[in-house]
Scaffold this motif. Structure first.
Motif, PDB file in Angstrom:
ATOM      1  N   SER A  20       0.805  -1.220   0.000  1.00 35.95           N
ATOM      2  CA  SER A  20       0.000   0.000   0.000  1.00 35.95           C
ATOM      3  C   SER A  20       0.844   1.279   0.000  1.00 35.95           C
ATOM      4  CB  SER A  20      -0.982  -0.003   1.167  1.00 35.95           C
ATOM      5  OG  SER A  20      -0.320  -0.201   2.387  1.00 35.95           O
ATOM      6  N   THR A  24       0.654   3.947  -3.063  1.00 30.60           N
ATOM      7  CA  THR A  24       0.303   5.350  -2.841  1.00 30.60           C
ATOM      8  C   THR A  24       1.266   6.260  -3.599  1.00 30.60           C
ATOM      9  OG1 THR A  24      -0.603   4.847  -0.664  1.00 30.60           O
ATOM     10  CG2 THR A  24      -0.005   7.134  -1.087  1.00 30.60           C
ATOM     11  N   SER A  71      -7.527   6.697  -5.933  1.00 32.08           N
ATOM     12  CA  SER A  71      -6.886   5.397  -5.691  1.00 32.08           C
ATOM     13  C   SER A  71      -5.717   5.529  -4.725  1.00 32.08           C
ATOM     14  CB  SER A  71      -6.406   4.794  -7.006  1.00 32.08           C
ATOM     15  OG  SER A  71      -7.486   4.551  -7.864  1.00 32.08           O
ATOM     16  N   TYR A  73      -5.356   7.797  -2.437  1.00 30.68           N
ATOM     17  CA  TYR A  73      -5.928   8.053  -1.109  1.00 30.68           C
ATOM     18  C   TYR A  73      -6.423   6.762  -0.469  1.00 30.68           C
ATOM     19  CZ  TYR A  73      -9.311   9.363   2.415  1.00 30.68           C
ATOM     20  OH  TYR A  73     -10.020   9.443   3.580  1.00 30.68           O
ATOM     21  N   LEU A  74      -7.068   5.921  -1.244  1.00 30.47           N
ATOM     22  CA  LEU A  74      -7.577   4.670  -0.680  1.00 30.47           C
ATOM     23  C   LEU A  74      -6.448   3.742  -0.254  1.00 30.47           C
ATOM     24  CD1 LEU A  74     -10.594   4.033  -3.073  1.00 30.47           C
ATOM     25  CD2 LEU A  74     -10.653   4.804  -0.695  1.00 30.47           C
ATOM     26  N   LEU A  76      -3.527   4.833   0.753  1.00 31.30           N
ATOM     27  CA  LEU A  76      -3.009   5.489   1.962  1.00 31.30           C
ATOM     28  C   LEU A  76      -3.877   5.145   3.168  1.00 31.30           C
ATOM     29  CD1 LEU A  76      -0.992   7.531   3.211  1.00 31.30           C
ATOM     30  CD2 LEU A  76      -2.657   9.308   2.663  1.00 31.30           C
ATOM     31  N   LYS A  77      -5.164   5.161   2.969  1.00 32.04           N
ATOM     32  CA  LYS A  77      -6.090   4.811   4.041  1.00 32.04           C
ATOM     33  C   LYS A  77      -5.925   3.351   4.461  1.00 32.04           C
ATOM     34  CE  LYS A  77     -10.906   5.439   5.228  1.00 32.04           C
ATOM     35  NZ  LYS A  77     -12.212   5.897   4.801  1.00 32.04           N
ATOM     36  N   ALA A  78      -5.695   2.477   3.501  1.00 34.68           N
ATOM     37  CA  ALA A  78      -5.477   1.069   3.810  1.00 34.68           C
ATOM     38  C   ALA A  78      -4.161   0.864   4.553  1.00 34.68           C
ATOM     39  CB  ALA A  78      -5.454   0.255   2.522  1.00 34.68           C
ATOM     40  N   GLU A  79      -3.158   1.666   4.208  1.00 36.61           N
ATOM     41  CA  GLU A  79      -1.859   1.555   4.878  1.00 36.61           C
ATOM     42  C   GLU A  79      -1.975   1.938   6.351  1.00 36.61           C
ATOM     43  OE1 GLU A  79       2.547   3.628   4.696  1.00 36.61           O
ATOM     44  OE2 GLU A  79       1.030   4.162   3.219  1.00 36.61           O
ATOM     45  N   ARG A  80      -2.762   2.969   6.623  1.00 36.22           N
ATOM     46  CA  ARG A  80      -2.888   3.446   7.992  1.00 36.22           C
ATOM     47  C   ARG A  80      -3.848   2.617   8.828  1.00 36.22           C
ATOM     48  NH1 ARG A  80      -3.005   9.952   6.884  1.00 36.22           N
ATOM     49  NH2 ARG A  80      -0.843  10.072   6.182  1.00 36.22           N
TER      50      ARG A  80
END
Length: 81
Positions: A20, A24, A71, A73-74, A76-80
């Motif tokens: 991820s 990103t 994509s 952003y998603l 990045l959100k999955a990474e966090r």
């Protein structure tokens, strides 16, 4: 030039090992490349004979940049988490 945008996405994803964080960065770079292609197309007046010359390039470039950034952003959100 649009093939180069896709090449950046594929090479970036592969170099980021499809994790991820790497995705990103790859998708952000792809969005930047898409913007640069749009700017070059406008500056060189590619398609200037079409009746919707600047609008078509601006709208299609903006649409794809939005998709690349969404994509990124998603991922990045999955990474966090």
């Amino acid at each position: 030039m649009y093939g180069g945008v896709l090449a950046i996405a594929v090479i970036g994803a592969a170099s980021g090992r499809f994790q991820s964080a790497g995705m990103t960065r790859a998708l952000s770079a792809t969005a930047l490349a898409q913007v640069l292609v749009g700017i070059i197309a406008l500056a060189a007046e590619f398609g200037s004979t079409a009746p919707s010359f600047p609008e078509a390039i601006v709208l299609s470039t903006g649409f794809f940049v939005a998709l690349w950034l969404l994509s990124a952003y998603l991922f990045l959100k999955a990474e966090r988490g």
